[in-house]
Design a protein around this motif. Structure first.
Motif, mmCIF file in Angstrom:
data_model
loop_
_atom_site.group_PDB
_atom_site.id
_atom_site.type_symbol
_atom_site.label_atom_id
_atom_site.label_comp_id
_atom_site.label_asym_id
_atom_site.label_seq_id
_atom_site.Cartn_x
_atom_site.Cartn_y
_atom_site.Cartn_z
ATOM 1 N N ILE A 245 6.076 8.489 0.965
ATOM 2 C CA ILE A 245 5.013 7.732 0.317
ATOM 3 C C ILE A 245 3.778 8.598 0.312
ATOM 4 N N GLY A 246 3.052 8.602 -0.791
ATOM 5 C CA GLY A 246 1.824 9.378 -0.818
ATOM 6 C C GLY A 246 0.959 8.906 -1.956
ATOM 7 N N GLY A 247 -0.313 9.281 -1.901
ATOM 8 C CA GLY A 247 -1.195 8.895 -2.991
ATOM 9 C C GLY A 247 -2.644 8.900 -2.575
ATOM 10 N N LEU A 248 -3.437 8.125 -3.302
ATOM 11 C CA LEU A 248 -4.869 8.022 -3.059
ATOM 12 C C LEU A 248 -5.239 6.557 -2.912
ATOM 13 N N ALA A 249 -6.180 6.281 -2.010
ATOM 14 C CA ALA A 249 -6.633 4.901 -1.871
ATOM 15 C C ALA A 249 -8.107 4.889 -1.519
ATOM 16 N N SER A 250 -8.797 3.807 -1.896
ATOM 17 C CA SER A 250 -10.234 3.763 -1.651
ATOM 18 C C SER A 250 -10.524 3.318 -0.227
ATOM 19 N N LYS A 251 -11.589 3.879 0.316
ATOM 20 C CA LYS A 251 -12.061 3.439 1.620
ATOM 21 C C LYS A 251 -12.633 2.036 1.470
ATOM 22 N N PRO A 252 -12.827 1.330 2.597
ATOM 23 C CA PRO A 252 -13.302 -0.053 2.495
ATOM 24 C C PRO A 252 -14.658 -0.154 1.802
ATOM 25 N N THR A 253 -15.348 0.964 1.623
ATOM 26 C CA THR A 253 -16.645 0.933 0.955
ATOM 27 C C THR A 253 -16.513 0.735 -0.550
ATOM 28 N N TRP A 254 -15.295 0.815 -1.093
ATOM 29 C CA TRP A 254 -15.138 0.650 -2.541
ATOM 30 C C TRP A 254 -14.038 -0.363 -2.809
ATOM 31 N N THR A 255 -14.430 -1.512 -3.302
ATOM 32 C CA THR A 255 -13.417 -2.509 -3.625
ATOM 33 C C THR A 255 -13.683 -3.075 -5.003
ATOM 34 N N ARG A 256 -12.701 -3.797 -5.504
ATOM 35 C CA ARG A 256 -12.839 -4.445 -6.799
ATOM 36 C C ARG A 256 -12.477 -5.918 -6.681
ATOM 37 N N ILE A 288 -11.714 -5.300 4.800
ATOM 38 C CA ILE A 288 -12.388 -5.771 3.594
ATOM 39 C C ILE A 288 -12.225 -7.276 3.467
ATOM 40 N N PRO A 289 -13.241 -7.922 2.888
ATOM 41 C CA PRO A 289 -13.218 -9.379 2.802
ATOM 42 C C PRO A 289 -12.093 -9.864 1.885
ATOM 43 N N GLN A 290 -11.721 -11.102 2.109
ATOM 44 C CA GLN A 290 -10.740 -11.730 1.243
ATOM 45 C C GLN A 290 -11.247 -11.764 -0.183
ATOM 46 N N GLY A 291 -10.328 -11.615 -1.138
ATOM 47 C CA GLY A 291 -10.740 -11.670 -2.527
ATOM 48 C C GLY A 291 -11.245 -10.348 -3.063
ATOM 49 N N LYS A 292 -11.292 -9.327 -2.194
ATOM 50 C CA LYS A 292 -11.661 -7.976 -2.644
ATOM 51 C C LYS A 292 -10.418 -7.100 -2.547
ATOM 52 N N PHE A 293 -10.310 -6.150 -3.471
ATOM 53 C CA PHE A 293 -9.104 -5.335 -3.519
ATOM 54 C C PHE A 293 -9.445 -3.850 -3.585
ATOM 55 N N PRO A 294 -8.787 -3.055 -2.757
ATOM 56 C CA PRO A 294 -9.045 -1.623 -2.810
ATOM 57 C C PRO A 294 -8.381 -1.016 -4.041
ATOM 58 N N VAL A 295 -8.820 0.176 -4.412
ATOM 59 C CA VAL A 295 -8.139 0.958 -5.443
ATOM 60 C C VAL A 295 -7.010 1.707 -4.747
ATOM 61 N N VAL A 296 -5.810 1.565 -5.235
ATOM 62 C CA VAL A 296 -4.681 2.254 -4.598
ATOM 63 C C VAL A 296 -3.787 2.860 -5.672
ATOM 64 N N ILE A 297 -3.469 4.133 -5.496
ATOM 65 C CA ILE A 297 -2.461 4.770 -6.342
ATOM 66 C C ILE A 297 -1.386 5.267 -5.390
ATOM 67 N N ALA A 298 -0.238 4.616 -5.393
ATOM 68 C CA ALA A 298 0.791 4.950 -4.406
ATOM 69 C C ALA A 298 2.082 5.369 -5.088
ATOM 70 N N PHE A 299 2.591 6.511 -4.661
ATOM 71 C CA PHE A 299 3.877 6.981 -5.168
ATOM 72 C C PHE A 299 4.918 6.894 -4.064
ATOM 73 N N LEU A 300 5.958 6.129 -4.317
ATOM 74 C CA LEU A 300 7.047 6.049 -3.354
ATOM 75 C C LEU A 300 8.231 6.811 -3.921
ATOM 76 N N GLN A 301 8.804 7.640 -3.078
ATOM 77 C CA GLN A 301 9.990 8.358 -3.492
ATOM 78 C C GLN A 301 11.128 7.849 -2.622
ATOM 79 N N VAL A 302 12.111 7.213 -3.229
ATOM 80 C CA VAL A 302 13.221 6.693 -2.438
ATOM 81 C C VAL A 302 14.519 7.215 -3.048
ATOM 82 N N PRO A 303 15.557 7.373 -2.217
ATOM 83 C CA PRO A 303 16.834 7.835 -2.770
ATOM 84 C C PRO A 303 17.289 6.864 -3.855
#
Ligand code: ADP
Ligand code: MG
Length: 618
Positions: A245-256, A288-303
């Motif tokens: 698993i790998g990718g980029l995600a926002s710190k709690p300082t940046w939510t949507r 992060i508070p409820q109702g807020k969502f981080p930015v996440v780009i996640a790549f999962l590589q599975v067999p």
């Protein structure tokens, strides 16, 4: 009703018969092709499977009128063109066994046949080995034209008049605008997953997306999400038993406010999977508070064998055979990569260990005991910050002189009454205030510095939020009546803010009445309020909210944030030990104790490991 195709079959029995292939195709098309965006998905996946490095998509009216995908991939040989549009014709697998290990996006050999059966299609293609390209046109699945045509290597496929021959389906299409939005969302996903491809999207003559090949995910993400977001993003990765698993995600300082900027890919396919969205929620739950969502780009590589891409023909829903493991991995990778702390580990710790702890905690409580002994002999309890220096006891002029170190030496703290034996050991209530700003206390794995303002902000915010949300009725929050009601003169902006937030303020415990002209009379304030400041507090809040015309939901968030910020204890205010204890207890009673409403941390941790390193113990 009479004569309509839809109602006929139900009411009038007909003999059973096998449907002709054109009808079968149209029924099947409905499964693969729901709307223009599913069409784009199939065509672009074919381009990617053909090794294309430059893909251009051209839309007219959201793809409803026409849609073209042009690529520089391997191409289709002229003689194979009719075959490509036949059902179950594919170049990607040969036997059923191949399905389990398929690495390409397509393999069913259905897409082109399905698309052709419900629209007009024109395809021009050329392979590298052929001297010239070929053209084929189909309408409703029938070939209407086929001839040699010039072209560079690659394929151009145009679909027009989608569902022209299935009016019932056509009716279900949304507006061109909605279809375009769906396509742009898909394009964002595809562009993130295929960074080496140059993407160009033209919609009704305008360039809607233009992305040069990117060297890294970070570069591509910056082009798509914007540079300011990237300042808040961090990398994460994890590998375990053939999964990665790998990718980029926002710190709690940046939510949507929604999940729109959460992208999950399994083997580079964009997927929607409830469990994985939940893994993200849980990873960030305490920061992060409820109702807020981080930015996440996640790549999962599975067999390939662990994921069932066959669940839905459009393949956005993936069934994971090892869902629980993958869930845990994504959550763990995010928490580790983003250093998302777990509140449980940050809780103040009294130094005792009921579960019979390890060597580190033993050592720590030993040290705590030794510190207590020292502190008791040199300090006394002060009014505000825990203990105050009370001078050096007789015979102990130096910190570590020989006599002080000898067991039983000196009269340290003996029988002077300041510390009676009934008093708890110091390390049972280990709260100290530093610089009238930070609270320092011990936790199981080291120590934490707590920011008194940020923490109090979090507490007040959550408290007020509960008041507003719990179906709020006036009186739910205790109000304290002011002995002398405060008469406040407002500016026009403050008047507007007060009028907008009147109901919210009342639910939070304020009692305010209009007092003629631009002024109000405040008769009651929230009972827990400490910094009322003769009304300054309310004026500051109204200033923050003046001329704020966001939608009511965000408006309310602004009210809460402003209230929490102005009402919270400030840096520089002295706190007593019980006050500190209270603050920390309340902080850990909230469901997001590790960050303030603005996303700043409420506390900073120093681990025993770090301390050992700095003292050269390791
Ligand atoms: P599948 O992708 O499942 O194989 P399709 O109906 O989407 O089935 O495509 C049928 C075949 O047509 C593919 O297997 C491939 O050989 C060929 N094809 C389709 N689109 C392209 C393209 N853009 N470039 C090269 N070959 C293509
Ligand atoms: Mg395909």
């Amino acid at each position: 009703m009479k004569g309509s195709m839809e109602s006929h079959s139900v009411n009038t029995p007909r003999p059973i018969r096998v449907l002709d292939s054109a009808t079968i195709d149209r029924i099947a098309a409905g499964e693969v092709i729901e709307r223009p965006s599913s069409l784009v998905k199939e065509l672009v996946e074919n381009s990617l499977d053909a090794g294309a490095k430059q893909i251009t998509i051209t839309l007219e009216e959201g793809g409803l009128t026409s849609l073209t995908v042009d690529d520089d991939g391997r191409g289709i040989a002229f003689r194979d063109l009719p075959l490509a549009f036949e059902r179950h014709a594919t170049s990607k697998i040969a036997t059923a066994a191949d399905i389990m290990s398929v690495g390409s996006f397509g393999f069913r050999g259905e897409a082109l046949a399905s698309i052709a059966s419900v629209s007009r299609v024109r395809c021009i293609s050329r392979t590298r080995d052929d001297d010239t390209g070929g053209l084929i046109e189909l309408a409703g699945g029938e070939i209407v034209r086929r001839e040699p045509a010039p072209r560079n290597q690659g394929t151009t496929l145009t679909v027009s008049d989608l569902f022209y021959n299935t009016p019932a389906r056509r009716k279900f299409m949304k507006t061109a605008q909605a279809e375009k939005r769906a396509i742009m969302k898909l394009m964002t996903q595809l562009a993130l997953a295929h960074q080496d491809v140059r993407w160009l999207v033209k919609a009704d003559g305008d360039v809607a997306l233009d992305l040069r090949p990117a060297a890294s995910l970070t570069d591509r993400a910056r082009d798509i999400l914007g540079a300011s977001v990237m300042e808040h993003m961090a990398r994460f990765e994890m590998e375990k038993g053939g999964f990665s698993i790998g990718g980029l995600a926002s710190k709690p300082t940046w939510t949507r406010g929604n999940r729109e900027h959460q992208f999950i890919f399994i083997n580079r396919r964009p997927v929607e999977n409830r469990a994985l969205s939940q893994a993200i929620v849980q990873a960030y739950r305490e920061v992060i508070p409820q109702g807020k969502f981080p930015v996440v780009i996640a790549f999962l590589q599975v067999p390939a064998g662990e994921v069932d891409v066959n669940v839905h023909p459009a393949k956005t829903e993936v069934r994971l055979l090892l869902e629980r493991e993958i869930f845990g991995m994504l959550k763990g990778a995010l928490q580790e990569g983003l250093s998302l702390k777990k509140a449980e580990e940050m809780r103040p710790w009294d130094g005792t260990d009921a579960t019979g702890g390890g060597t580190a905690s033993d050592a720590m409580s030993g040290i705590a005991q030794a510190q207590d002994d020292y502190l008791r002999s040199h300090f006394q309890r002060g009014a505000s910050a825990g203990y105050e220096y009370r001078g050096v006891p007789e015979g102990q002029g130096e910190l570590f002189n020989a006599s002080a170190m000898r067991p039983g030496a000196g009269q340290a703290g003996e029988g002077d009454g300041v510390f009676s034996s009934a008093e708890p050991p110091l390390h049972a209530a280990p709260f100290w205030q530093l610089h009238r700003t930070y609270i320092v206390t011990q936790i199981r794995g080291g120590l934490v510095l707590i920011d008194q303002h940020n923490s109090h902000e979090r507490i007040l915010y959550n408290e007020a939020q509960r008041a507003l949300e719990a179906g709020g009725h006036v009186g739910a929050v205790p109000t304290q009546q002011l002995l002398f009601p405060a008469h406040l003169e407002l500016t026009p902006g403050q008047v507007q803010a007060w009028q907008t937030h009147q109901a919210g303020l009342e639910l939070m415990g304020f009692t305010i009445e209009p007092f003629g002209g631009q002024s109000i009379l405040v008769q009651g304030i929230p009972a827990s309020l400490k910094n009322w400041n003769e009304g300054r507090l309310l004026l500051d809040i109204l200033d923050d909210l003046a001329w704020d015309d966001k939608p009511s939901q965000e408006n309310q968030v602004d009210l809460l944030a402003s209230y929490a910020c102005h009402a919270a204890v400030r840096a520089g205010e002295p706190l007593t030990v019980p006050e500190m204890q209270n603050l920390v207890d309340q902080l850990f009673a909230t469901d997001t104790p590790l960050s303030c409403p603005h996303g700043r941390p409420t506390l900073i941790q120093f681990t025993l490991g770090e301390l050992e390193q700095r003292f050269g113990r390791s």
